[in-house]
Scaffold this active site. Structure first.
Site, mmCIF file in Angstrom:
data_model
loop_
_atom_site.group_PDB
_atom_site.id
_atom_site.type_symbol
_atom_site.label_atom_id
_atom_site.label_comp_id
_atom_site.label_asym_id
_atom_site.label_seq_id
_atom_site.Cartn_x
_atom_site.Cartn_y
_atom_site.Cartn_z
ATOM 1 N N SER A 9 -5.169 -7.194 -14.715
ATOM 2 C CA SER A 9 -4.608 -7.053 -13.374
ATOM 3 C C SER A 9 -4.254 -8.425 -12.825
ATOM 4 C CB SER A 9 -5.606 -6.367 -12.447
ATOM 5 O OG SER A 9 -5.085 -6.389 -11.133
ATOM 6 N N HIS A 34 -0.818 -5.175 -15.416
ATOM 7 C CA HIS A 34 -1.106 -4.263 -14.301
ATOM 8 C C HIS A 34 -0.803 -5.013 -12.999
ATOM 9 C CE1 HIS A 34 -3.105 -0.835 -12.334
ATOM 10 N NE2 HIS A 34 -3.594 -1.732 -11.492
ATOM 11 N N ASP A 36 -0.591 -4.858 -8.905
ATOM 12 C CA ASP A 36 -1.077 -4.157 -7.713
ATOM 13 C C ASP A 36 -0.241 -4.494 -6.491
ATOM 14 O OD1 ASP A 36 -3.462 -2.798 -8.721
ATOM 15 O OD2 ASP A 36 -4.231 -4.818 -9.078
ATOM 16 N N MET A 38 0.103 -3.805 -2.572
ATOM 17 C CA MET A 38 -0.660 -3.276 -1.421
ATOM 18 C C MET A 38 0.084 -3.573 -0.130
ATOM 19 S SD MET A 38 -4.387 -4.754 -2.438
ATOM 20 C CE MET A 38 -5.083 -4.551 -4.085
ATOM 21 N N HIS A 67 1.110 -0.433 -9.882
ATOM 22 C CA HIS A 67 0.196 0.433 -9.135
ATOM 23 C C HIS A 67 0.499 0.260 -7.653
ATOM 24 C CE1 HIS A 67 -4.348 1.099 -7.937
ATOM 25 N NE2 HIS A 67 -3.551 2.053 -7.480
ATOM 26 N N MET A 69 -0.141 0.811 -3.953
ATOM 27 C CA MET A 69 -1.123 1.219 -2.948
ATOM 28 C C MET A 69 -0.421 1.108 -1.606
ATOM 29 S SD MET A 69 -4.331 -0.653 -4.722
ATOM 30 C CE MET A 69 -3.225 -1.535 -5.816
ATOM 31 N N MET A 138 -9.384 5.580 -9.944
ATOM 32 C CA MET A 138 -9.906 4.385 -9.271
ATOM 33 C C MET A 138 -11.434 4.393 -9.370
ATOM 34 S SD MET A 138 -7.268 2.762 -8.372
ATOM 35 C CE MET A 138 -8.248 1.402 -7.727
ATOM 36 N N ASP A 176 -9.369 1.839 -13.296
ATOM 37 C CA ASP A 176 -9.013 0.642 -12.537
ATOM 38 C C ASP A 176 -10.098 0.294 -11.522
ATOM 39 O OD1 ASP A 176 -7.677 -1.430 -11.350
ATOM 40 O OD2 ASP A 176 -6.135 -0.190 -10.401
HETATM 41 C C1 DX5 Z 1 -7.871 -2.634 -6.757
HETATM 42 C C2 DX5 Z 1 -6.766 -2.819 -7.754
HETATM 43 C C3 DX5 Z 1 -7.248 -3.235 -9.087
HETATM 44 C C4 DX5 Z 1 -7.910 -4.583 -9.105
HETATM 45 C C5 DX5 Z 1 -8.931 -4.552 -10.204
HETATM 46 O O1 DX5 Z 1 -7.352 -2.047 -5.621
HETATM 47 O O2 DX5 Z 1 -6.048 -1.621 -7.925
HETATM 48 O O3 DX5 Z 1 -6.213 -3.178 -10.055
HETATM 49 O O4 DX5 Z 1 -6.995 -5.628 -9.313
HETATM 50 O O5 DX5 Z 1 -9.653 -5.705 -10.126
HETATM 51 P P1 DX5 Z 1 -11.123 -5.869 -10.736
HETATM 52 O O6 DX5 Z 1 -10.979 -5.682 -12.203
HETATM 53 O O7 DX5 Z 1 -11.462 -7.265 -10.337
HETATM 54 O O8 DX5 Z 1 -11.969 -4.819 -10.101
HETATM 55 ZN ZN ZN Z 2 -4.656 -1.467 -9.682
#
Ligand code: DX5
Ligand code: ZN
Length: 220
Positions: A9, A34, A36, A38, A67, A69, A138, A176
């Site tokens: 990630s 990956h 993220d 947000m 991903h 969010m 998740m 994840d």
């Molecule tokens: C959390 C993200 C994850 C995050 C995982 O909201 O969707 O992808 O980056 O990070 P770790 O592996 O540090 O929990």
């Molecule tokens: Zn993620």
């Protein structure tokens, strides 16, 4: 048996040295990037947006697993296709018309993923399981890297695996949040196909070796 995949990630990368970290992933045994996204509304944090993904895509030489969010992800489906996403994952909790959203993702040329929060019951996916290429379970509440893994995840993986088999679906299971070398094997044994790992990879002293190690554990 299909090879189990590792998806570092990028949220945990060093954004001041992003190209270096992307090259590290390119050269490593990792399978996917990956990414993220947000929005500060669906989750209580803002990560990065389109210009950063564009920059990542310029250097990333592997599958780009995005991903989202964010609320109202339908607004941005074609944008993310244009930015190079190979897989686009939306949250179950953010989609009023999930079936339509999944079709729109596929029509835009991407594989369609659905992420479920820790409180969301797997059975809610039953009527769309054959439309989903990837379910992202998740294993933390989304919004931040570096949180502790929620053990109830194992049960959810088993439920999802059963749902997939019962429906003859061709759906990958991604985990994840809080993934590390201690829980990786147990996650795979429960039925996971793809392990996302942020902090565990990028905060380690040798991220390349950490990825290699996770990949070995996942495929042992
Ligand atoms: C959390 C993200 C994850 C995050 C995982 O909201 O969707 O992808 O980056 O990070 P770790 O592996 O540090 O929990
Ligand atoms: Zn993620």
């Amino acid at each position: 048996m299909m090879t189990k995949l590792i998806a570092p990630s990028i949220l945990a990368a060093d954004f001041a040295n992003l190209q270096r970290d992307i090259e590290m992933v390119n050269q490593s045994e990792a399978d996917w990037f990956h990414i993220d996204i947000m929005d500060g509304v669906f989750v209580p944090n803002i990560s990065f947006g389109m210009p950063v993904l564009q920059a990542i895509n310029k250097h990333a030489g592997k599958v780009i697993d995005v991903h989202l969010m964010i609320v109202d992800p339908d607004r941005y489906i074609t944008t993310f296709a244009d930015l190079g996403a190979d897989i686009l994952t939306v949250h179950y909790e953010a989609c009023t018309h999930l079936h339509r959203t999944l079709q729109a993702i596929k029509a835009a040329g991407m594989r369609a993923g659905v992420a479920v929060n820790p409180h969301t019951n797997i059975s809610l996916l039953e009527d769309v399981i054959n439309d989903i290429d990837l379910v992202c379970i998740m294993s933390v509440n989304p919004g931040f890297g570096g949180q502790s893994f929620i053990p109830n995840t194992y049960k959810k993986i088993k439920q999802l695996k059963e749902l997939i088999l019962d429906n003859n679906a061709d759906t990958q299971i991604e985990i994840d949040g809080g993934v590390n070398s201690d829980n990786a094997k147990k996650l795979i044994d429960a039925g996971a196909d793809v392990l996302v790992a942020g902090s565990f990879v990028f905060k380690s002293s040798n991220p390349t070796d950490t990825i290699k190690n996770l990949k070995e554990i996942a495929n042992s």
